[in-house]
Design an enzyme around this catalytic site. Structure first.
Site, PDB file in Angstrom:
ATOM      1  N   GLY A  82       1.882  -3.100  33.858  1.00 36.77           N
ATOM      2  CA  GLY A  82       1.697  -2.129  34.932  1.00 36.77           C
ATOM      3  C   GLY A  82       2.606  -0.904  34.761  1.00 36.77           C
ATOM      4  N   ALA A  83       3.361  -0.688  36.068  1.00 36.80           N
ATOM      5  CA  ALA A  83       4.450   0.369  36.095  1.00 36.80           C
ATOM      6  C   ALA A  83       5.510  -0.074  35.320  1.00 36.80           C
ATOM      7  CB  ALA A  83       4.592   0.506  37.353  1.00 36.80           C
ATOM      8  N   ASP A  97      -7.710  -0.851  29.205  1.00 33.93           N
ATOM      9  CA  ASP A  97      -8.964  -0.630  28.168  1.00 33.93           C
ATOM     10  C   ASP A  97      -8.521   0.579  27.364  1.00 33.93           C
ATOM     11  OD1 ASP A  97     -10.014  -2.974  29.358  1.00 33.93           O
ATOM     12  OD2 ASP A  97     -11.183  -1.484  30.714  1.00 33.93           O
TER      13      ASP A  97
END
Length: 317
Positions: A222-223, A252
Site C-alpha cells: 500500500g502506501a 494489478d
C-alpha cells in the site's frame, strides 16, 4: 505478449450517488460500466502501455458479451470460453466523499467440461507469450487446486507464470512453483497466519512463501511501497503520491508494469512502483498509460527499511 487468465470475470457497474441512505430510493448522478477482474485489469494495463495482451476467460450471457466488447474497445484481444452460466455483474456505489460500497456477486458455476475448456484455451494461446498471469478469485466449480494445475501446465508448455490470488488458492499454487506471486499486505499475512507490523515482518513472510515454492514474491504494501524478494536478494521500492483517488486495480497495474519490464530485478520493481503510484491517482479502476508514469520519482534500494512500521498493517483474515 502477456496472456491473462481471469477465471471469474465480471461486468462492473458503478453508480455515483450523493450519499448512501439505507432504505431510501437513491438517484444516481452518474454511472459507468467496466470489465472487471484482476486478470482483466492486468490486460488493460498492458494494453495501455502499448503491449500486446490476450485475455482468456469464461464468458456467458449478455454481461459476458459486454465484457468482451468493452475489452476489445481498449485494445485487448479476448479469447472467450463460452459457458452455460451468466457472467456475474458487480455493483459499486460511489459517494461524493469518496466512500465506495461494493457488492460482488459469486458468479456462475463452471462445469468440469468448462474447466477443461478454460485450460485448453490457455494452451491454445500460449505459444508466443512472455508471461501467463492468473489472477483473482475462482468461480464455483473450480477448487483451489485449479491454479496449481495451471502453474504446472504452464511450465510444461515452457511459459513463465505469475499468480495473484489469496487464501487457499495461493497456498495450493505454491508447491507447483510459480515464477512470481503478488500478494498485498493482508494476503501475505493471511498466507503465513500472523499479523505483519513492519517491513521486516513482510520480508520474513515473503521468504516463507519462497520456501513453500514461489520463485519470486512481489508484495504490495500500500502506501508503504513494494517489496521484491527473489534469489537476487531483497529490494524495496516506493514513490510519493500527491493524492489517492482510488486504489482499485492498483496492484494489478503494478504486476502489469513489473512483467512488462521483464519480471525480475530492481528495474522491474521500479516499473511496478511507478505503475502502482500512477494507478492510485486515477479514478475507479482506470489503468495508467505511459504519460501517467513518473519514473523519476521512484526510489528502489537494497537497503530495505526493515524497522519501518506499516501504515496499513497486514492482518490474517
Amino acid at each position: 505478449m502477456i496472456l491473462t487468465v481471469t477465471p471469474n470475470p465480471s461486468l462492473d457497474r458503478t453508480y455515483e450517488i450523493p450519499d448512501l441512505e439505507r432504505g431510501e430510493v437513491l438517484r444516481a448522478t452518474g454511472e459507468r460500466m467496466d470489465p472487471g477482474g484482476k486478470g482483466v485489469n492486468v490486460s488493460l494495463a498492458v494494453a495501455a502501455a502499448g503491449h500486446r495482451t490476450v485475455a482468456v476467460m469464461p464468458l456467458g450471457g449478455a454481461p459476458g458479451g459486454l465484457v468482451a466488447e468493452l475489452l476489445e474497445g481498449e485494445g485487448v484481444e479476448v479469447a472467450p470460453v463460452r459457458i452455460v452460466g451468466v457472467t456475474r455483474s458487480n455493483i459499486a456505489l460511489a459517494e461524493r466523499d469518496g466512500t465506495l460500497t461494493k457488492i460482488n456477486a459469486p458468479g456462475p458455476r463452471l462445469t468440469a467440461a468448462e474447466s477443461r475448456a478454460l485450460l485448453a484455451a490457455v494452451l491454445e494461446h500460449s505459444s508466443s507469450v512472455s508471461w501467463i498471469v492468473c489472477s483473482g478469485s475462482l468461480p464455483l466449480g473450480l477448487t483451489p487446486a485449479w491454479y496449481a494445475e495451471l502453474v504446472t501446465r504452464a511450465h510444461e508448455w515452457g511459459a513463465r507464470i505469475a499468480v495473484d490470488t489469496s487464501g487457499p488458492s495461493l497456498l495450493a499454487a505454491l508447491p507447483a512453483r510459480p515464477d512470481v506471486v503478488k500478494p498485498n499486505a493482508d494476503e501475505l499475512a493471511e498466507a503465513v497466519g500472523r499479523p505483519l507490523a513492519t517491513v521486516g515482518d513482510a520480508v520474513k513472510a515473503a521468504e516463507e512463501l519462497r520456501s513453500l515454492g514461489a520463485a519470486t514474491v512481489l508484495a504490495s504494501l500500500g502506501a508503504d511501497g513494494q517489496l521484491l524478494v527473489s534469489d537476487a536478494g531483497v529490494h524495496y521500492g516506493a514513490a510519493p503520491v500527491s493524492a489517492v483517488r482510488s486504489n482499485v486495480g492498483a496492484g494489478d497495474a503494478s504486476l502489469a508494469g513489473f512483467l512488462a519490464a521483464g519480471g525480475e530485478g530492481p528495474d522491474a520493481l521500479a516499473a511496478a512502483v511507478a505503475h502502482g503510484a500512477a494507478a492510485v491517482q486515477l479514478p475507479g479502476s482506470v489503468m495508467p498509460t505511459p504519460s501517467d508514469l513518473d519514473t523519476a520519482a521512484v526510489q528502489v534500494t537494497a537497503d530495505v527499511p526493515l524497522d519501518r512500521v506499516l501504515t496499513e498493517q497486514g492482518s490474517p483474515r
